[in-house]
Design an enzyme around this catalytic site. Structure first.
Site, mmCIF file in Angstrom:
data_model
loop_
_atom_site.group_PDB
_atom_site.id
_atom_site.type_symbol
_atom_site.label_atom_id
_atom_site.label_comp_id
_atom_site.label_asym_id
_atom_site.label_seq_id
_atom_site.Cartn_x
_atom_site.Cartn_y
_atom_site.Cartn_z
ATOM 1 N N GLY A 12 -17.097 29.207 25.007
ATOM 2 C CA GLY A 12 -16.453 28.845 23.785
ATOM 3 C C GLY A 12 -16.281 27.353 23.582
ATOM 4 N N SER A 13 -16.675 26.614 24.554
ATOM 5 C CA SER A 13 -16.639 25.080 24.472
ATOM 6 C C SER A 13 -17.053 24.589 23.159
ATOM 7 C CB SER A 13 -17.065 24.483 25.595
ATOM 8 O OG SER A 13 -18.382 24.180 25.447
ATOM 9 N N HIS A 110 -28.947 25.421 20.021
ATOM 10 C CA HIS A 110 -29.998 25.737 21.177
ATOM 11 C C HIS A 110 -29.968 24.786 22.081
ATOM 12 C CE1 HIS A 110 -32.744 28.433 23.397
ATOM 13 N NE2 HIS A 110 -33.530 27.228 23.488
HETATM 14 C C1 GAR Z 1 -24.377 26.238 24.591
HETATM 15 O O1 GAR Z 1 -25.059 25.518 25.568
HETATM 16 C C2 GAR Z 1 -25.402 26.930 23.481
HETATM 17 O O2 GAR Z 1 -26.282 25.786 23.244
HETATM 18 C C3 GAR Z 1 -26.206 27.837 24.309
HETATM 19 O O3 GAR Z 1 -24.991 28.435 24.814
HETATM 20 C C4 GAR Z 1 -24.145 27.830 25.409
HETATM 21 C C5 GAR Z 1 -22.580 28.061 24.867
HETATM 22 O O4 GAR Z 1 -21.739 27.420 25.577
HETATM 23 N N1 GAR Z 1 -26.629 28.666 23.473
HETATM 24 C C6 GAR Z 1 -27.753 29.521 23.471
HETATM 25 O O5 GAR Z 1 -28.314 29.278 24.695
HETATM 26 C C7 GAR Z 1 -28.285 30.643 22.317
HETATM 27 N N2 GAR Z 1 -29.837 30.787 22.913
HETATM 28 P P1 GAR Z 1 -20.121 27.439 25.125
HETATM 29 O O6 GAR Z 1 -20.037 28.972 25.117
HETATM 30 O O7 GAR Z 1 -19.330 26.609 25.837
HETATM 31 O O8 GAR Z 1 -20.209 26.943 23.486
#
Ligand code: GAR
Length: 193
Positions: A12-13, A110
């Site tokens: 969730g950053s 993405h």
């Molecule tokens: C992020 O890097 C986002 O781009 C990726 O998941 C991560 C979530 O990080 N999403 C995907 O790969 C979707 N296909 P976070 O939970 O720290 O925001």
């Protein structure tokens, strides 16, 4: 102002950045109505508590089908009068039930330069492919996997000294910098239409 719901499955950053950017006035044009997570133990929930953002855990295991699961989400979104869905590390494919209700109103980030490296781990896939550059993409969600209309993209050169973690860090830095700004641009533009 558009009302948004942020969907997350993990850390969730990006969710936190979108909230903080709004709080500080760096971002505008949206009101965060709530966070929706599909996993009880997603760290995004801790962030929501810390930030004072309303959240709901909707666990697909509690429903007999994906359709029922998404219908439940739609009910919540309607209660909260949500206009747009912002995916921030939501690792589940959105089906036609939710897509038809929010056509062209679901945005995803993405961690690769689409159409390069779609799928679950775009960062690792780019790293393993030993390409010289990768990037990030913000796009509308359609019924394909990471195929919807592109809203914004940014390139990142891969330093040959970086390991996979370095690359993850660099990608996240770009995501955190641009996601709130791109959302602001998108929603403010909508206001001027
Ligand atoms: C992020 O890097 C986002 O781009 C990726 O998941 C991560 C979530 O990080 N999403 C995907 O790969 C979707 N296909 P976070 O939970 O720290 O925001």
């Amino acid at each position: 102002m558009v009302n948004i719901a942020i969907f997350a499955s993990g850390s969730g950053s990006n969710f936190e950045r979108i909230v903080r950017a709004k709080m500080s006035g760096e971002a505008d044009g949206y009101i965060i109505k709530l966070l929706i997570v599909d996993k009880e133990d997603a760290f995004a929930v801790e962030r929501a508590k810390m930030l004072g953002v309303k959240y709901r855990v909707v666990n697909p295991k509690d429903f007999i089908s994906k359709k029922e699961f998404e219908l439940n989400i739609i009910e919540i979104l309607k209660q909260e009068i949500v206009d747009y869905i912002v995916l921030a590390g939501y690792m589940r494919i959105i089906s036609s039930t939710l897509l038809n209700e929010y056509t062209h109103k679901i945005i995803n980030i993405h961690p690769a330069y689409l159409p390069e490296f779609p799928g679950k781990d775009g960062i690792k896939d780019a790293f393993d492919a030993k390409v010289k550059q990768t990037g990030i993409t913000i796009h509308f969600v359609d019924n394909g996997i990471d195929t919807g209309e592109i809203i914004y993209q940014e390139r990142l050169k891969i330093d040959s000294n970086w390991n996979l973690n370095d690359l993850r860090k660099e990608i996240h830095n770009i995501e955190h910098k641009i996601y709130p700004i791109v959302l602001t641009r998108l929603f403010k533009k909508g206001e001027n239409r």
